[in-house]
Design an enzyme around this catalytic site. Structure first.
Site: not given
Ligand code: UT7
Length: 330
Positions: A112, A253, A283
């Site tokens: 990225c 980004h 993204n």
């Molecule tokens: O471009 C460079 C590469 N990428 C990035 O920069 C991405 C960086 N990371 C992110 O943007 C975020 O970490 C994500 C958007 C991928 C995920 O968001 P998060 O706030 O970090 O979510 P999490 O993985 O900590 O998950 C929180 C909760 C979980 O549920 P529980 O365990 O709290 O019940 C996940 O299972 O949200 C759940 N969850 C979702 N729910 C609905 C994770 N993804 C989803 C989803 N829809 N798409």
């Protein structure tokens, strides 16, 4: 001699993939995606087209705005993680379709952060006096490497392309001033695609194990991105004597609105000093910064002499920031 941006353009496919569309194919919902990422929709390129299709159209947009013909280009650098093919380079397809008849070129994979790596690289060829016109493209067809059953990745990524033309600064003052970039392979285990390369060439097994898709530990990437982007931007602004309130625009980004917002807050920037278009495109990896720059210029958000800071974080890990003064008049 300084290198400055004399043309900027972008291209996105027409097809939209909205949060409501994703609700139908994976266990997610519009409210979660909007509040956790800021994304409302992304663009998806036709299955029979490759990354170069978007790169060429973004490049033409940038060249038209610069009033420069393809035959004048000396060098084409394409930043991408989704090349049309492994061999030859995507730059070769861009060169051919553009009709850039007297240049050389190559691809660069900086995740990225690829566009910033390519911009810093392209600038060297101008600053050395060796070349006069360098085309820097950032383009990615992320839909080609996304598992639409994996809600950790499919809600974030989209397809698009952006491009800039670099030329010697017309006034010797405006242009690329400074940059700092980093690579730390210890981050490889948090954001990767293992299949399809020389280590795991494609086989039925690699496909069955979904190794041809991108995987990420979102939380780790998220935390590292905020620290990396704000540290690098802060250091560059400080050493160039640019206080936060003098920054015209941060063009970050576009990976997650919460990352952008945290970086802006750490740098004490106001919302109007930060370019955000993630809601429309998600993204697009190497394309986010040139796409956002192209829209920012079209919206009249940058004038010649304005200090602009670019910053990115991605697979590798790679990260960094680049400071420039804007050159193109409206
Ligand atoms: O471009 C460079 C590469 N990428 C990035 O920069 C991405 C960086 N990371 C992110 O943007 C975020 O970490 C994500 C958007 C991928 C995920 O968001 P998060 O706030 O970090 O979510 P999490 O993985 O900590 O998950 C929180 C909760 C979980 O549920 P529980 O365990 O709290 O019940 C996940 O299972 O949200 C759940 N969850 C979702 N729910 C609905 C994770 N993804 C989803 C989803 N829809 N798409």
């Amino acid at each position: 001699m300084r290198a400055s941006i004399t043309g900027v353009g972008h291209f996105v496919p027409e097809k939209r993939l909205t949060n409501q569309d994703l609700e139908k194919i994976v266990n997610t919902n519009d409210e979660w995606i909007t509040t956790r990422t800021g994304i409302k929709e992304r663009r998806i390129l036709d299955a029979d087209k490759g990354t170069s299709y978007m790169g060429v159209r973004a490049a033409r947009h940038a060249l038209d705005r610069a009033g420069v013909g393809p035959e004048e280009i000396d060098l084409i650098i394409v930043a991408t993680v989704t090349p049309d093919m492994l061999v030859p380079s995507t730059a070769a397809f861009v060169q051919e379709e553009l009709g850039a008849s007297r240049c050389w070129g190559f691809d660069l994979n900086g995740g990225c952060t690829g566009f910033l790596c390519a911009l810093a690289t392209g600038a060297q060829f101008i600053e050395s006096g060796r070349h006069q016109k360098v085309l820097v493209v950032g383009a990615d067809k992320m839909s080609a490497i996304i598992d639409y059953e994996d809600r950790n990745t499919c809600v974030i990524f989209g397809d698009g392309g952006g491009a800039v033309l670099l030329e010697p600064s017309p006034d010797g003052e405006t242009g690329i001033l400074d940059y700092e970039l980093r690579l730390d392979g210890a981050g490889a285990k948090y954001l990767y695609m293992t299949g399809g390369g020389s280590l795991h060439p494609p086989t039925h097994e690699t496909v069955d194990q979904k190794m041809h898709y991108i995987h990420q530990d979102g939380r780790t990437v998220f935390k590292q991105a905020i620290g990396g982007m704000s540290d690098m931007s802060g250091r560059i602004l400080e050493r160039n004597g640019v206080p936060g309130d003098a920054v015209k625009l941060l063009i970050p980004h576009q990976a997650n609105f919460r990352i952008i917002d945290s970086v802006a807050k750490k740098l004490n920037l106001k919302p109007e000093q930060v370019m955000v278009n993630i809601q429309k495109y998600g993204n697009t990896t190497a394309a986010t910064i040139p796409m956002a720059m192209s829209e920012a210029w079209a919206e009249g958000l940058m004038d010649p002499g304005d200090p602009i800071i670019l910053s990115a974080f991605g697979a590798g890990f790679t990260w960094g920031s680049l400071l420039l003064t804007w050159t193109m008049a409206r």
